[in-house]
Motif scaffolding. Structure first.
Motif, PDB file in Angstrom:
ATOM      1  N   UNK A 111       9.245  81.436  57.232  1.00  0.00           N
ATOM      2  CA  UNK A 111       9.376  82.827  57.673  1.00  0.00           C
ATOM      3  C   UNK A 111      10.577  82.890  58.616  1.00  0.00           C
ATOM      4  N   UNK A 112      11.027  84.087  58.911  1.00  0.00           N
ATOM      5  CA  UNK A 112      12.097  84.240  59.892  1.00  0.00           C
ATOM      6  C   UNK A 112      11.650  83.705  61.249  1.00  0.00           C
ATOM      7  N   UNK A 113      10.385  83.925  61.570  1.00  0.00           N
ATOM      8  CA  UNK A 113       9.862  83.425  62.842  1.00  0.00           C
ATOM      9  C   UNK A 113       9.907  81.906  62.888  1.00  0.00           C
TER      10      UNK A 113
ATOM     11  N   UNK B 291      13.524  80.897  63.745  1.00  0.00           N
ATOM     12  CA  UNK B 291      13.871  81.156  65.142  1.00  0.00           C
ATOM     13  C   UNK B 291      13.172  80.163  66.065  1.00  0.00           C
ATOM     14  N   UNK B 292      11.892  79.902  65.824  1.00  0.00           N
ATOM     15  CA  UNK B 292      11.142  78.986  66.694  1.00  0.00           C
ATOM     16  C   UNK B 292      11.701  77.571  66.623  1.00  0.00           C
TER      17      UNK B 292
ATOM     18  N   UNK C 233      12.671  71.927  60.362  1.00  0.00           N
ATOM     19  CA  UNK C 233      13.464  72.963  59.712  1.00  0.00           C
ATOM     20  C   UNK C 233      14.721  72.285  59.187  1.00  0.00           C
ATOM     21  N   UNK C 234      14.927  72.360  57.878  1.00  0.00           N
ATOM     22  CA  UNK C 234      16.037  71.625  57.262  1.00  0.00           C
ATOM     23  C   UNK C 234      16.846  72.538  56.356  1.00  0.00           C
TER      24      UNK C 234
ATOM     25  N   UNK D 179      15.425  73.327  69.074  1.00  0.00           N
ATOM     26  CA  UNK D 179      16.643  72.528  68.969  1.00  0.00           C
ATOM     27  C   UNK D 179      17.621  72.881  70.082  1.00  0.00           C
ATOM     28  N   UNK D 180      17.758  74.197  70.362  1.00  0.00           N
ATOM     29  CA  UNK D 180      18.688  74.645  71.395  1.00  0.00           C
ATOM     30  C   UNK D 180      18.215  74.242  72.792  1.00  0.00           C
ATOM     31  N   UNK D 181      16.903  74.083  72.966  1.00  0.00           N
ATOM     32  CA  UNK D 181      16.358  73.740  74.278  1.00  0.00           C
ATOM     33  C   UNK D 181      16.605  72.287  74.667  1.00  0.00           C
TER      34      UNK D 181
END
Length: 285
Positions: A271-273, A276-277, A255-256, A282-284
């Motif tokens: 997509x929005x999904x 988020x995924x 995702x860039x 990245x947050x994990x």
């Protein structure tokens, strides 16, 4: 004076053992639907309960329909808020008909005809006791009640969970039409990201009690893209422009941020999904 934001949250903080909602800042503009998304335990339900002052906060301020939710005036403002929580607290011995009588005594603007219309539209039996309701029926009853007292703001916590696709489709249209009315707004938390993509104007992503992003949905979908490339090519992308990576046997997907990509790079629309995924990964880290 015209209301700019239906909800304004500043520095909202709540501490539990093992979890904290940290310094949340969030606006819900009037006339809009805000989708609140995040994993189970991210803080979505806590945020909604704090907005209604149903939980004691540890810091911050919350303004709802122009009124501080710690003020005396907020009690009256609750008349203008329709709430559907993930757990509906209705005595098991009551029927939908009996609930209507109770709500009529609780809300000055209760519209019995509207309520009965929603019961029929959502195929809810008037005399069946709440203890015999399925989860889907429970949520539909909560929605029927929330839409039957002239509310200006809907707070919906996983309100479409457990509903079949046809009913979900109908209710999403109802929520969107509600928000389009002058001075109205909807806050909808859901784990069904495709639902949020269809009707939301803004998306707020909570992860482990922290707000990762809050942005207009259309801006998000234009700002980010899915890059497919080799592992070696990925190394040449500016690190700050990458917001989640998936490495496979034959290459990489990331995702860039579109604007940071080199000329000629092939970027697929996410997509929005997808957004988020990838950001969750990245947050994990």
């Amino acid at each position: 004076m015209e209301l700019t934001n239906a909800i304004e949250i500043r520095g909202l903080t709540k501490h539990y053992k093992g979890f904290s909602l940290e310094n949340l800042n969030l606006d819900l503009p009037a006339g809009c639907v805000l989708g609140l998304v995040g994993e189970n335990g991210a803080g979505k339900s806590t945020t909604i309960r704090l907005t209604m002052d149903a939980l004691e906060r540890d810091g911050g301020t919350v303004t709802v329909l122009g009124v501080d939710n710690k003020s005396r005036e907020f009690h009256a403002i609750k008349e203008d808020i329709g709430v559907v929580l993930d757990e509906t607290f209705v005595p098991e011995i009551l029927s939908a008909k009996q609930l209507g009588r109770i709500m009529a005594g609780s809300f000055k603007n209760w519209e019995q005809d509207t309520y009965e219309g929603w019961l029929k539209r959502l195929d809810l039996p008037e005399d069946k006791r709440f203890k015999d309701y399925s989860r889907g029926m429970t949520m539909k009853l909560g929605i029927a009640a929330a839409l039957s007292h002239g509310a200006k703001l809907l707070l919906l916590d996983e309100a479409t969970g457990g509903l079949d696709p046809m009913v979900r489709e109908e209710l999403l249209e109802v929520f969107a039409d509600f928000a389009a009315q002058d001075g109205h707004a909807v806050l909808l938390s859901s784990h069904i990201v495709s639902d949020l993509e269809r009707i939301c104007d803004y998306i707020a992503f909570l992860h482990k009690g922290r707000l990762v992003l809050c942005e207009e949905k259309d801006v998000l979908l234009e700002k980010y893209g899915i890059l497919k490339c080799s592992k070696e090519q990925l190394q040449n992308i500016p690190a700050g422009a990458v917001h989640g990576v998936r490495i496979g046997n034959y290459g990489a997907e990331a995702l860039v941020e579109r604007e940071a990509m080199p000329r000629g790079a092939v970027i697929d629309r996410p997509t929005l999904e997808d957004i988020i995924l990838y950001m969750s990964k990245e947050e994990a880290k």
